[in-house]
Design a protein around this motif. Structure first.
Motif, PDB file in Angstrom:
ATOM      1  N   THR A  51       0.833  -1.209   0.000  1.00  0.00           N
ATOM      2  CA  THR A  51       0.000   0.000   0.000  1.00  0.00           C
ATOM      3  C   THR A  51       0.866   1.257   0.000  1.00  0.00           C
ATOM      4  N   ALA A  87       2.500   1.613  -3.371  1.00  0.00           N
ATOM      5  CA  ALA A  87       1.619   2.145  -4.407  1.00  0.00           C
ATOM      6  C   ALA A  87       1.507   3.663  -4.306  1.00  0.00           C
ATOM      7  N   LEU A 119      -3.160   2.429  -6.692  1.00  0.00           N
ATOM      8  CA  LEU A 119      -3.624   1.423  -5.732  1.00  0.00           C
ATOM      9  C   LEU A 119      -4.319   0.259  -6.443  1.00  0.00           C
ATOM     10  N   TYR A 124      -3.055  -3.758  -6.976  1.00  0.00           N
ATOM     11  CA  TYR A 124      -3.851  -4.934  -6.627  1.00  0.00           C
ATOM     12  C   TYR A 124      -3.959  -5.893  -7.816  1.00  0.00           C
ATOM     13  N   ALA A 153     -10.277   2.030  -4.926  1.00  0.00           N
ATOM     14  CA  ALA A 153      -9.013   2.449  -4.321  1.00  0.00           C
ATOM     15  C   ALA A 153      -9.189   2.797  -2.839  1.00  0.00           C
ATOM     16  N   LEU A 159      -7.348   1.033   0.242  1.00  0.00           N
ATOM     17  CA  LEU A 159      -6.544   1.818   1.166  1.00  0.00           C
ATOM     18  C   LEU A 159      -6.987   1.591   2.605  1.00  0.00           C
ATOM     19  N   LEU A 185      -3.467  -5.559  -0.765  1.00  0.00           N
ATOM     20  CA  LEU A 185      -2.864  -5.255  -2.048  1.00  0.00           C
ATOM     21  C   LEU A 185      -1.864  -6.319  -2.502  1.00  0.00           C
TER      22      LEU A 185
END
Length: 273
Positions: free
Chosen positions: A135, A138, A179, A183, A227, A231, A246
């Motif tokens: 995370t 990203a 993000l 993934y 996203a 998050l 992720l």
């Protein structure tokens, strides 16, 4: 209504996607050069393996096609509500490429998608997430990505016209894209080509004449919502000490086929956001 139908018969205007295909391969070239300098031939072979790696079966296929599935759902809803279908060829009208589905798909997947994601995901995200977790990696990648786009605010008149709200939305969109792409990349086992296909589908579903107005708004809102979910889930995983979402089910350390020789100070992926 008659004028609208006449405009549709004349065919769609050509629109420019966010990243022109001509310069999109530079992240790939940079990643190849740095990988060769750090690890030589063996590192290049491992890197090349991950470019075309594909794991996850039909679930990965559905994930990769999700922007186009959402596009089809919105267009069908509009048709049921009484709107016309987009003009023929509207989905494959991208400036800088030859007309037609095959040239546009080739440009978006192989040049725009693979050319960018081989650098942003296959190199930068892969290395950063070994140190910071997926995370945070990203979000850091999104910062670099934003810097990459900074010259456009000098070169392109349309970018120079951004007001503060549009500018904030532009960079929030980049963070959301980073993000979701992280993934997709990890869910497919570290597959650059899977992320490139998702990227191409998103461009078709949000930056072509077929995706004007409400269609683009729904597709981009869907990506930003995904996203935010990723998050928040990543932050929760940090508090609870669980594997970050992720990672998409990938092991906490890269497997031998996808690992590159770490540079000084790098270690395996941490179980953190």
């Amino acid at each position: 209504m008659a004028a609208d139908r006449a405009a549709r018969r004349r065919g769609p205007p050509r629109r420019r996607v966010a990243d022109a295909p001509a310069g999109a391969a530079r992240p790939l070239l940079a990643a190849l050069a740095i990988t060769a300098a750090i690890g030589g031939g063996p590192a290049l072979r491992r890197y090349g393996h991950r470019l075309l790696l594909w794991r996850g079966g039909w679930r990965t296929v559905l994930l990769v096609l999700s922007p186009l599935i959402l596009l089809a759902a919105v267009l069908l809803g509009q048709r049921i509500a009484g709107s016309d279908w987009p003009a023929g060829g509207a989905l494959f009208a991208i400036s800088g490429t030859a007309a037609g589905a095959l040239p546009v798909l080739a440009a978006l997947v192989l040049v725009n998608g693979l050319g960018e994601e081989a650098g942003w995901l296959g190199f930068l995200q892969e290395r950063l997430q070994r140190r910071f977790g997926p995370t945070r990696a990203a979000l850091l990648t999104a910062l670099v990505w934003a810097g990459w786009h900074a010259p456009l605010f000098v070169i392109l008149e349309s970018f120079r016209g951004f007001d503060l709200v549009t500018l904030v939305g532009f960079f929030l969109g980049m963070a959301a894209g980073a993000l979701v792409l992280a993934y997709v990349y990890n869910r497919a086992g570290g597959s650059v080509i899977a992320a490139a296909c998702w990227h191409a589908g998103y461009n078709l579903a949000s930056a072509t004449p077929a995706a004007q107005g409400l269609v683009a708004a729904v597709v981009t809102t869907g990506v930003m919502t995904a996203a935010v979910i990723l998050l928040v889930a990543g932050l929760r995983s940090t508090r609870h000490g669980t594997p970050p979402p992720l990672l998409g089910g990938r092991p906490s350390a890269p497997d031998p086929a996808s690992a590159q020789r770490p540079v000084h100070g790098e270690g395996p992926v941490h179980q953190a956001s």
